[in-house]
Design a protein around this motif. Structure first.
Motif, mmCIF file in Angstrom:
data_model
loop_
_atom_site.group_PDB
_atom_site.id
_atom_site.type_symbol
_atom_site.label_atom_id
_atom_site.label_comp_id
_atom_site.label_asym_id
_atom_site.label_seq_id
_atom_site.Cartn_x
_atom_site.Cartn_y
_atom_site.Cartn_z
ATOM 1 N N LYS A 37 4.623 23.308 4.290
ATOM 2 C CA LYS A 37 3.787 22.039 2.198
ATOM 3 C C LYS A 37 5.070 21.790 2.258
ATOM 4 O O LYS A 37 4.622 20.517 1.014
ATOM 5 N N ASP A 38 5.000 20.589 3.478
ATOM 6 C CA ASP A 38 5.682 19.462 3.037
ATOM 7 C C ASP A 38 4.886 18.531 2.608
ATOM 8 O O ASP A 38 3.586 17.739 2.437
ATOM 9 N N ASN A 39 5.631 17.212 1.851
ATOM 10 C CA ASN A 39 4.860 16.058 1.493
ATOM 11 C C ASN A 39 5.630 15.449 2.289
ATOM 12 O O ASN A 39 6.407 14.794 2.591
ATOM 13 N N ILE A 40 4.809 14.257 2.145
ATOM 14 C CA ILE A 40 5.289 12.748 3.019
ATOM 15 C C ILE A 40 4.333 11.275 2.287
ATOM 16 O O ILE A 40 3.352 11.181 1.594
ATOM 17 N N VAL A 41 4.820 10.234 2.095
ATOM 18 C CA VAL A 41 4.804 9.331 1.163
ATOM 19 C C VAL A 41 5.124 8.481 2.967
ATOM 20 O O VAL A 41 6.752 8.097 3.400
ATOM 21 N N SER B 201 0.995 -0.961 0.102
ATOM 22 C CA SER B 201 -0.223 -0.342 0.199
ATOM 23 C C SER B 201 1.089 1.293 0.007
ATOM 24 O O SER B 201 2.045 1.152 0.217
ATOM 25 N N ILE B 202 0.729 2.593 -0.526
ATOM 26 C CA ILE B 202 1.034 3.542 -0.736
ATOM 27 C C ILE B 202 -0.080 4.179 0.067
ATOM 28 O O ILE B 202 -1.637 4.502 0.164
ATOM 29 N N GLN B 203 0.440 5.475 1.418
ATOM 30 C CA GLN B 203 -0.563 6.440 1.805
ATOM 31 C C GLN B 203 0.658 7.407 2.077
ATOM 32 O O GLN B 203 1.828 7.756 1.932
ATOM 33 N N ALA B 204 -0.339 8.619 0.962
ATOM 34 C CA ALA B 204 0.567 9.946 1.035
ATOM 35 C C ALA B 204 0.034 10.769 1.382
ATOM 36 O O ALA B 204 -1.340 10.973 1.110
ATOM 37 N N VAL B 205 -0.246 12.160 0.995
ATOM 38 C CA VAL B 205 0.157 13.724 1.722
ATOM 39 C C VAL B 205 0.725 14.325 0.771
ATOM 40 O O VAL B 205 1.977 14.380 0.560
ATOM 41 N N LEU B 206 -0.010 15.201 -1.242
ATOM 42 C CA LEU B 206 1.160 15.101 -2.268
ATOM 43 C C LEU B 206 0.807 16.287 -2.871
ATOM 44 O O LEU B 206 1.774 16.709 -3.520
ATOM 45 N N SER B 207 0.157 16.902 -2.121
ATOM 46 C CA SER B 207 -0.360 18.184 -2.211
ATOM 47 C C SER B 207 0.268 19.384 -1.458
ATOM 48 O O SER B 207 0.078 19.986 -0.462
ATOM 49 N N GLY B 208 1.672 19.865 -1.813
ATOM 50 C CA GLY B 208 2.214 20.623 -1.067
ATOM 51 C C GLY B 208 0.954 21.747 -0.483
ATOM 52 O O GLY B 208 1.179 22.799 0.573
ATOM 53 N N SER B 209 0.043 22.457 -1.507
ATOM 54 C CA SER B 209 -0.620 23.466 -1.760
ATOM 55 C C SER B 209 -1.483 23.191 -1.043
ATOM 56 O O SER B 209 -2.135 24.145 0.157
ATOM 57 N N LEU B 210 -2.191 22.033 -0.527
ATOM 58 C CA LEU B 210 -2.936 21.593 0.256
ATOM 59 C C LEU B 210 -2.528 21.575 1.465
ATOM 60 O O LEU B 210 -3.296 21.826 2.363
ATOM 61 N N ASN B 211 -1.653 20.908 1.916
ATOM 62 C CA ASN B 211 -0.860 21.099 2.696
ATOM 63 C C ASN B 211 -1.213 22.246 3.816
ATOM 64 O O ASN B 211 -1.189 23.104 4.855
ATOM 65 N N PHE B 212 -0.344 23.453 2.904
ATOM 66 C CA PHE B 212 -0.052 24.504 3.518
ATOM 67 C C PHE B 212 -1.569 25.440 3.792
ATOM 68 O O PHE B 212 -1.484 25.934 4.255
#
Length: 814
Positions: A772-776, A630-641
């Protein structure tokens, strides 16, 4: 005694002749000197052109004659402001003879080889007369001797064969009694045993000097030209080419035969058996070391000594099943060519005896085809063989070196280098001596081939990358700055010479084949041509540079649609835009397949996570045999910001406005907030994991209202955000009540993917994700409980540019 020969460029002007005189002055201090000179630069061609005009009954020959006359008298007057009547009379008499010869050609409408030899002989005779008279006037002990009185040949006009027994006797007899310090001789010209004027073939002035040197058994023959020796390859096509210190006779002859114009191939023969060194020197840089050619094989750090080429080649192929096992086909074929006096430059034959392939000059191709088809007419009528096949506009590329025979893998390196640069090889030949490996390629690929091979064999394994960038906005500017900053480091430590050759924005495009000056690149756009997507592509293909890389820093669908064309021309593609990889699966797969087929990498690390190595990490997992669960991720720096800054104290509208102002969203923030951008990213990761998936297959649970999604413009969208503030506050209040953080999460599991806003509890790796960080998180068979995590800034011009730069470097290291 010393023998020096000066070429047409060396005596091409009064200023150059003064340099020649200075060299002769120095050389004659302690020894007698024999100086062989060519015609003034360009005169031989002008004489032939005048002859053709006269033959064709074109009165323009008179103008051509007047030009020739003017050049010689201008040269004389520049050298001698007050020339004597004797020299003026001598020149006028010679030129009058030339005019009468041209008049005769005009009247009889014919230019035979015999007449042609008389015509072109005037060039060397006139130049030698001017030089000798100038030196006499300056007080030198000099004499002019006509080479036609020394060199005796047969009657094979335009390429006469020397009678060495008679010639050597005449040369020795003359010079044993000569008391002058300097002797000037016209090169190229000779006379047959029957007294007719002949020539030794184009480049024959070298041959003249060699004949003289051998007859007198001098210690060294010097060939003075306009370059500092024989180069590793053509310096006009390869800027990194450099002079070769030492060559053997065999190496020099091979390089000369395959197009190195510094030395005329037959020159070597008279001095070879006597082991007389040939020294190639530069008239315009006399102190330069030059190239010394000797009998002995020389030690060198380079296995390959030089790379040469011959252009204007036609490849002819005789093939057919009726040739197999039947003796005599080759004999008949080459007898036809010999009868037609067609020189064969290149030969190769299939071991099956099914075909014979040979290279000749383009100009002889049609004549050769007609003669061969006529000779084999009977076999062709019985379908035992096919009519001769002709391919034109080809070139022969040759690697040359005595030491190649003792090194394995030279051929492999040559052909792999050409293959990696999409240079198709039409035919191959290698002699048993292994001193020459030749390949026939398209003439349009010659420059790329020479540069690629020179880089491979001579440039300390430094690899030149030629980069073309479309899109020089914020990210593009950062990329250019990073390439400029790291240029020296990459060249020194990674042996990569990264050059930006082309740039384009929405209005203009600029190209510099030798590299754009990155200190002032913006100024190059001031006088640049109008840009177009197709025009930029056409220019990249036209330049046809080795190791070409196209970098797309746009979000333009039309640009993404042209990746296929670049890959088909073996131009690597680095893409910032997600458009191509998140389009239909069939298009995604096609681009992957084209990259493999044409050996042109297609890299797009910045599609997911900007500069974070997310795609690379996933590819390494898959390639090493791990299986992604599986992959779980926050991939939008824009939305995270946005969700890190939105609260019950700051409304959603203002938070989105801030994100757009600081460059974290697209100009149209609906692209980011709709979740489609995140959906594209998880789609790309699923595909990289080997899953066939379309964008429609991804479940997208939008947190926006119906009004937000149906807005007609950006301004309208912002108005709806104000109207629906209660909706967003409700989302925030729910998360706060549950002690959670709002994160827009992408998930992939069991072949399915979804994206949506989630409440992330304390203790979860996503909870404290800031800015604006991402994480996977990758859960795999090897990482079943504690996932492999990649985390960092997932948006911003600097990190995105660094991701693009990393892909460029990766291509350079492939």
């Amino acid at each position: 005694m010393k023998v020096l020969k000066f070429g047409g460029t060396s005596v091409g002007s009064s200023q150059n002749i003064q340099k020649v005189i200075a060299i002769l002055d120095e050389k004659s201090i302690d020894d007698n000197v024999i100086c062989v000179v060519s015609a003034i630069g360009g005169i031989t061609d002008k004489l032939l052109n005048a002859g053709q005009l006269a033959k064709n009954k074109d009165k323009g020959y008179e103008t051509a004659f007047n030009t020739i006359k003017t050049i010689h008298f201008d040269t004389l007057n520049a050298l001698l402001p007050q020339p004597s009547k004797a020299i003026i009379t001598t020149l006028e008499n010679s030129l009058q003879q030339l005019k009468e010869l041209l008049n005769g050609i005009f009247l009889i409408n014919e230019l035979s080889p015999k007449t042609s030899d008389k015509l072109v002989s005037f060039g060397e005779c006139l130049s030698s007369t001017i030089i000798a008279e100038t030196m006499k006037n300056k007080g030198y002990n000099v004499a002019l001797k006509n080479s036609q009185e020394l060199i005796t040949t047969d009657d094979n006009f335009t390429r006469a064969q020397v009678n060495f027994e008679v010639t050597n006797k005449a040369i020795k007899s003359y010079f044993v009694n000569a008391d002058q310090t300097i002797t000037i001789l016209p090169g190229f010209v000779s006379k047959s045993s029957s007294g007719e004027q002949t020539t030794l073939g184009r480049g024959g002035s070298d041959f003249t000097a060699s004949i003289i040197a051998a007859a007198l058994q001098v210690s060294q023959l010097e060939i003075w030209t306009d370059v500092s020796g024989m180069y590793t390859t053509n310096p006009k096509l390869v800027k990194q080419a450099f002079p070769i210190d030492n060559l053997s006779y065999q190496e020099a002859m091979e390089l000369s035969h395959f197009g190195a114009k510094v030395l005329y191939p037959p020159t070597v023969q008279p001095v070879l058996d006597l082991d007389i060194p040939i020294h190639i020197k530069n008239t315009f840089d006399p102190e330069a070391k030059g190239t010394i050619i000797t009998k002995q094989e020389q030690q060198s750090k380079h296995t390959v000594k030089g790379i040469s080429n011959i252009n204007n080649i036609a490849l002819l192929t005789l093939e057919g099943s009726g040739m197999i096992g039947i003796p005599g086909f080759s004999k008949r074929l080459f007898e036809v060519l010999a009868t037609e006096k067609i020189n064969v430059i290149f030969i190769t034959q299939a071991s099956s005896e099914h075909s014979i392939c040979f290279g000749i000059d383009n100009a002889d191709a049609e004549r050769a085809k007609k003669a061969i088809d006529t000779t084999f007419d009977y076999e062709i009528s019985l379908h035992k063989i096919n009519p001769i096949a002709v391919e034109k506009d080809l070139s022969i590329i040759a690697l040359v070196g005595d030491n190649m025979k003792s090194h394995q893998g030279i051929s492999g390196k040559m052909f792999s280098t050409l293959g990696k640069n999409n240079i198709n090889i039409r035919a191959i030949a290698q002699g048993a001596s292994e001193k020459n490996i030749s390949a026939v390629v398209s003439e349009k690929d010659v420059k790329k081939a020479l540069n690629a091979l020179h880089e491979r064999f001579f440039e300390s394994n430094t690899k030149q990358l030629n980069v073309f960038i479309t899109g020089v906005g914020n990210v593009g500017e950062k990329l250019i700055e990073q390439i400029k900053q790291q240029h020296s480091f990459l060249k020194k430590n990674l042996k990569l010479d990264v050059r930006i050759v082309g740039l384009s924005n929405s209005r203009k495009m600029v190209f510099k084949p030798n590299g754009i000056d990155l200190k002032n690149w913006a100024a190059t756009f001031h006088h640049a041509e109008k840009s177009s997507i197709e025009g930029f592509y056409n220019k990249v293909v036209q330049l046809n540079l080795r190791n070409s890389i196209f970098v797309d820093v746009t979000a333009n669908e039309d640009v993404a649609n042209i990746y296929e064309k670049y890959l088909r021309h073996s131009v690597a593609v680095v893409a910032c835009s997600k458009i191509a990889c998140s389009s239909t699966f069939s298009n995604y797969k096609k681009l992957q397949d084209l990259a493999l087929k044409y050996n042109a990498p297609f890299l797009y690390e910045t599609n997911v996570g900007a500069g974070l190595p997310i795609i690379n990490t996933l590819n390494n997992l898959v390639a090493s045999g791990d299986k992604v669960i599986s992959i779980q991720a926050v991939l939008s720096g824009s939305l995270n910001f946005v969700f890190n800054n939105f609260s019950d104290k700051k409304n959603f509208h203002d938070t989105v406005k801030q994100a757009q102002f600081e460059g974290y969203t697209e100009p149209d923030p609906r692209i980011d907030l709709s979740g489609i951008d995140v959906a594209r990213k998880i789609l790309i990761l699923a595909r990289e994991n080997g899953i066939k998936m379309e964008i429609e297959d991804i479940e997208n649970k939008s947190f926006l209202t119906k009004q937000n999604l149906e807005s007609n413009s950006v301004d309208d969208f912002y108005d709806t955000l104000i109207k629906d503030e209660a909706h967003f506050q409700k989302l925030y209040a729910s998360a706060k009540a549950n002690h959670c953080q709002l994160k827009y999460v992408a998930e992939y599991k069991n072949g399915k993917a979804k994206v949506g806003l989630q409440e992330i509890p304390e203790g979860h790796p996503f909870y404290n994700l800031e800015g604006k960080d991402n994480i996977v998180m990758f859960h795999t068979q090897r990482y079943p409980e504690q996932p492999l995590i990649v985390k960092g800034a997932g948006a911003g011009a600097d990190v995105t540019a660094s991701g693009l730069f990393a892909d460029i470097i990766k291509i350079g290291n492939i």
